[in-house]
Design a protein around this motif. Structure first.
Motif, PDB file in Angstrom:
ATOM      1  N   GLY A 128      -1.973  -2.181   5.756  1.00  0.00           N
ATOM      2  CA  GLY A 128      -3.355  -2.028   5.297  1.00  0.00           C
ATOM      3  C   GLY A 128      -3.421  -1.757   3.807  1.00  0.00           C
ATOM      4  O   GLY A 128      -4.238  -2.328   3.086  1.00  0.00           O
ATOM      5  N   PHE A 129      -2.542  -0.854   3.355  1.00  0.00           N
ATOM      6  CA  PHE A 129      -2.527  -0.465   1.941  1.00  0.00           C
ATOM      7  C   PHE A 129      -1.108  -0.635   1.409  1.00  0.00           C
ATOM      8  O   PHE A 129      -0.147  -0.641   2.177  1.00  0.00           O
ATOM      9  N   SER A 130      -0.979  -0.741   0.101  1.00  0.00           N
ATOM     10  CA  SER A 130       0.342  -0.994  -0.470  1.00  0.00           C
ATOM     11  C   SER A 130       1.213   0.265  -0.426  1.00  0.00           C
ATOM     12  O   SER A 130       0.698   1.383  -0.300  1.00  0.00           O
ATOM     13  N   ASP A 131       2.513   0.059  -0.553  1.00  0.00           N
ATOM     14  CA  ASP A 131       3.482   1.173  -0.560  1.00  0.00           C
ATOM     15  C   ASP A 131       3.124   2.156  -1.665  1.00  0.00           C
ATOM     16  O   ASP A 131       2.884   1.751  -2.803  1.00  0.00           O
ATOM     17  N   GLY A 132       3.114   3.444  -1.320  1.00  0.00           N
ATOM     18  CA  GLY A 132       2.834   4.461  -2.325  1.00  0.00           C
ATOM     19  C   GLY A 132       1.351   4.718  -2.521  1.00  0.00           C
ATOM     20  O   GLY A 132       0.968   5.657  -3.231  1.00  0.00           O
ATOM     21  N   HIS A 133       0.513   3.930  -1.917  1.00  0.00           N
ATOM     22  CA  HIS A 133      -0.944   4.126  -2.007  1.00  0.00           C
ATOM     23  C   HIS A 133      -1.317   5.434  -1.305  1.00  0.00           C
ATOM     24  O   HIS A 133      -0.674   5.805  -0.313  1.00  0.00           O
ATOM     25  N   HIS A 134      -2.355   6.101  -1.804  1.00  0.00           N
ATOM     26  CA  HIS A 134      -2.710   7.379  -1.161  1.00  0.00           C
ATOM     27  C   HIS A 134      -3.238   7.200   0.262  1.00  0.00           C
ATOM     28  O   HIS A 134      -3.415   8.171   0.980  1.00  0.00           O
ATOM     29  N   TYR A 135      -3.463   5.958   0.680  1.00  0.00           N
ATOM     30  CA  TYR A 135      -3.846   5.692   2.077  1.00  0.00           C
ATOM     31  C   TYR A 135      -2.747   4.939   2.835  1.00  0.00           C
ATOM     32  O   TYR A 135      -3.010   4.305   3.861  1.00  0.00           O
ATOM     33  N   GLU A 136      -1.518   4.962   2.331  1.00  0.00           N
ATOM     34  CA  GLU A 136      -0.465   4.099   2.916  1.00  0.00           C
ATOM     35  C   GLU A 136      -0.192   4.377   4.391  1.00  0.00           C
ATOM     36  O   GLU A 136       0.331   3.530   5.093  1.00  0.00           O
ATOM     37  N   ASP A 137      -0.553   5.571   4.866  1.00  0.00           N
ATOM     38  CA  ASP A 137      -0.278   5.919   6.262  1.00  0.00           C
ATOM     39  C   ASP A 137      -1.330   5.356   7.224  1.00  0.00           C
ATOM     40  O   ASP A 137      -1.153   5.406   8.440  1.00  0.00           O
ATOM     41  N   LEU A 138      -2.427   4.815   6.703  1.00  0.00           N
ATOM     42  CA  LEU A 138      -3.524   4.370   7.595  1.00  0.00           C
ATOM     43  C   LEU A 138      -3.214   3.063   8.302  1.00  0.00           C
ATOM     44  O   LEU A 138      -2.698   2.122   7.701  1.00  0.00           O
ATOM     45  N   LYS A 139      -3.585   3.018   9.571  1.00  0.00           N
ATOM     46  CA  LYS A 139      -3.577   1.746  10.299  1.00  0.00           C
ATOM     47  C   LYS A 139      -4.860   1.008   9.926  1.00  0.00           C
ATOM     48  O   LYS A 139      -5.898   1.653   9.738  1.00  0.00           O
ATOM     49  N   VAL A 140      -4.797  -0.297   9.869  1.00  0.00           N
ATOM     50  CA  VAL A 140      -5.957  -1.037   9.365  1.00  0.00           C
ATOM     51  C   VAL A 140      -6.224  -2.292  10.188  1.00  0.00           C
ATOM     52  O   VAL A 140      -5.299  -3.047  10.502  1.00  0.00           O
ATOM     53  N   TYR A 141      -7.490  -2.509  10.514  1.00  0.00           N
ATOM     54  CA  TYR A 141      -7.953  -3.770  11.104  1.00  0.00           C
ATOM     55  C   TYR A 141      -8.888  -4.459  10.103  1.00  0.00           C
ATOM     56  O   TYR A 141      -9.306  -3.868   9.098  1.00  0.00           O
ATOM     57  N   GLU A 142      -9.216  -5.698  10.427  1.00  0.00           N
ATOM     58  CA  GLU A 142     -10.034  -6.568   9.569  1.00  0.00           C
ATOM     59  C   GLU A 142     -11.157  -5.851   8.809  1.00  0.00           C
ATOM     60  O   GLU A 142     -11.207  -5.848   7.575  1.00  0.00           O
ATOM     61  N   ASN A 143     -12.059  -5.252   9.555  1.00  0.00           N
ATOM     62  CA  ASN A 143     -13.260  -4.727   8.905  1.00  0.00           C
ATOM     63  C   ASN A 143     -12.971  -3.509   8.043  1.00  0.00           C
ATOM     64  O   ASN A 143     -13.662  -3.256   7.051  1.00  0.00           O
ATOM     65  N   VAL A 144     -11.922  -2.780   8.425  1.00  0.00           N
ATOM     66  CA  VAL A 144     -11.494  -1.641   7.609  1.00  0.00           C
ATOM     67  C   VAL A 144     -11.070  -2.172   6.241  1.00  0.00           C
ATOM     68  O   VAL A 144     -11.436  -1.624   5.186  1.00  0.00           O
ATOM     69  N   ALA A 145     -10.314  -3.260   6.261  1.00  0.00           N
ATOM     70  CA  ALA A 145      -9.831  -3.847   4.998  1.00  0.00           C
ATOM     71  C   ALA A 145     -10.988  -4.379   4.161  1.00  0.00           C
ATOM     72  O   ALA A 145     -10.991  -4.255   2.934  1.00  0.00           O
TER      73      ALA A 145
END
Ligand code: CAO
Length: 424
Positions: A128-145
């Motif tokens: 969902g987010f790039s490595d090191g991003h402050h949201y890197e731990d989030l799981k992500v689906y289409e609409n979230v992105a």
């Protein structure tokens, strides 16, 4: 099927699920790569059973994103399954995955371990987010992105009951990220031909959405400098829309240098898609006047430049709408195309599915399938002069398990033992 597909001979471990990863590997499979989809025994990719239209058959969600692949079931949390995956890694060129953050590491397949097994391996990941991003731990689906990448904040109406951030039905987060990943894989593959080394290719869904929202970032930078956006429908009558210094939603405005809008055609009261998109291209102003039977606009200073037209652009669109109110969307386009005006009918999914040109070009194809009989899908949007990729059926769950294991050198007894312990 073309026998000259350029990716023939490239072996890809397709450790992907849902849409972002499968869209990428499907594209590579169309162009000749041997794509082996690794799936959990018993259930497989969750899309096999999501939104089923035929009880017991693989759902269209799966078949439309996994054509031209082979399916290997493998429990990669069991020792036997891990051993098979290790063998596969040693013999493959690319591994693609789009699990939640850290899932591959937890399975024991860190980038370091993969490199040890095969220094030439290209590991391609979607997160969902790039490595090191402050949201890197989030799981992500289409609409979230779409929300995280800037699409939602810039899509939709800026006023009225439904004026909040809006999701596009186009898979900007999923398939779009998969397309970015495919470009990354092919680039790394060409790099490997020069250096002999593989590398990790990572694409985040947020970045991929943002990349497509480039013109909206352009608008933010312009807004910061100028204080307003002259091509937005709010200009110049609703200047308060720019007061907070944030790019507002522009509904159906052109987005570029050419104003445009969706216009009603004959039948719009009952047909939700009786509309065209009309673009007022600067240098096409005179042909537009001719098409509308408004020759006086050609010399009227209130109309001759884009700047002069902008304050009453909505009235211009209303005039065009009045001109086409007794014409269907197809008749309207047939008139405007003679004047070289950039426009098109708003086409429904039903119209696209039955569109003769899309069928002829292979953009919509019917694919025979062992269980479903056949299914329609969207074919390759990329056309080549020297080859014609053929879309073949998505695999049944585990359809190629024994064949792939035999290719890896496992004996019939070893394969049977793996079935016995449900490792495959
Ligand atoms: N054998 C054994 N285990 C397997 C397996 C196999 N063949 N294949 C997958 N698994 C396991 C993984 O090891 C992982 O287990 P742990 O969580 O215990 O480590 C689990 O199955 C999969 O986890 P997940 O986080 O990927 O799955 P989820 O359904 O909870 O989340 C999604 C789905 C899409 C939100 C998440 O995968 C994600 O964020 N992916 C990255 C972003 C992405 O691609 N999103 C787009 C999806 S398309 O809309």
């Amino acid at each position: 099927m073309s026998d000259n597909l350029p990716l023939k001979g490239i072996k890809i471990i397709d450790f992907t699920h849902v849409q972002a990863g499968p869209a990428c590997t499907q594209l590579l499979a169309w162009f000749g790569a041997d794509v082996i989809k690794v799936e959990r025994p018993g259930s497989g990719d969750v899309t096999r059973s999501q939104l089923r239209d035929i009880p017991g058959a693989d759902a269209l969600y799966f078949t439309m994103l996994n054509s031209n692949k082979r399916s290997l079931t493998l429990d990669t949390k069991k020792a036997e399954g891990k051993a098979v995956l290790e063998k596969l890694i040693k013999e493959s060129d690319v591994m693609v995955e789009n699990f939640g953050p850290g899932a591959l590491d937890r399975m024991g397949f860190t980038w370091e371990h993969i490199q040890k097994l095969n220094p030439g391996m290209i590991l391609a990941s979607v997160k969902g987010f790039s490595d090191g991003h402050h949201y890197e731990d989030l799981k992500v689906y289409e609409n979230v992105a779409q929300c995280a990448g800037g699409a939602a904040s810039t899509t939709g109406y800026w006023k009225g009951e439904n004026s909040g951030p809006t999701i596009s039905s186009a898979a900007l987060g999923d398939s779009n990220t998969g397309m970015h990943l495919a470009i990354g894989i092919l680039t790394a593959y060409i790099g490997k031909q020069k250096t002999g080394k593989g590398q990790k290719v990572a694409v985040s869904m947020q970045d991929s959405v943002l990349n497509l929202c480039r013109v909206k970032m352009r608008d933010q930078l312009r807004l910061d400098k100028v204080g307003y956006l002259e091509e937005y429908p709010q200009y110049p009558h609703e200047m308060e829309a720019f007061k907070d210094g944030v790019v507002p939603r522009g509904a159906n405005a052109g987005g570029g240098g050419q104003p445009g809008w969706i216009l009603k055609c004959k039948g719009w009261e009952t047909d939700p898609n009786a509309y065209i998109y009309f673009t007022v291209q600067g240098h096409a102003w005179e042909p537009i006047c001719d098409a509308l039977g408004k020759p006086e606009w050609k010399t009227d200073p209130a109309y001759t430049t884009a700047q002069a037209r902008q304050p009453h652009i909505m009235n211009i669109f209303a005039t065009i709408e009045d001109f086409i109110k007794d014409k269907t969307k197809f008749e309207a386009v047939d008139i405007f195309r003679k004047f070289d005006i950039p426009c098109a009918p708003v086409l429904s999914m039903k119209e696209l599915l039955h569109d003769k040109s899309l069928r002829a070009s292979g953009s919509i194809v019917e694919v025979p399938h062992k269980v479903r009989g056949s299914y329609f899908t969207v074919g390759s949007p990329i056309k080549f002069s020297g080859m014609k990729p053929e879309v073949t059926a998505s695999p049944l769950l585990g359809e190629h398990t024994d064949a792939v294991l035999a290719e890896l050198g496992y004996s019939a007894q070893e394969i049977a033992a793996m079935h016995e312990v449900k490792a495959v």
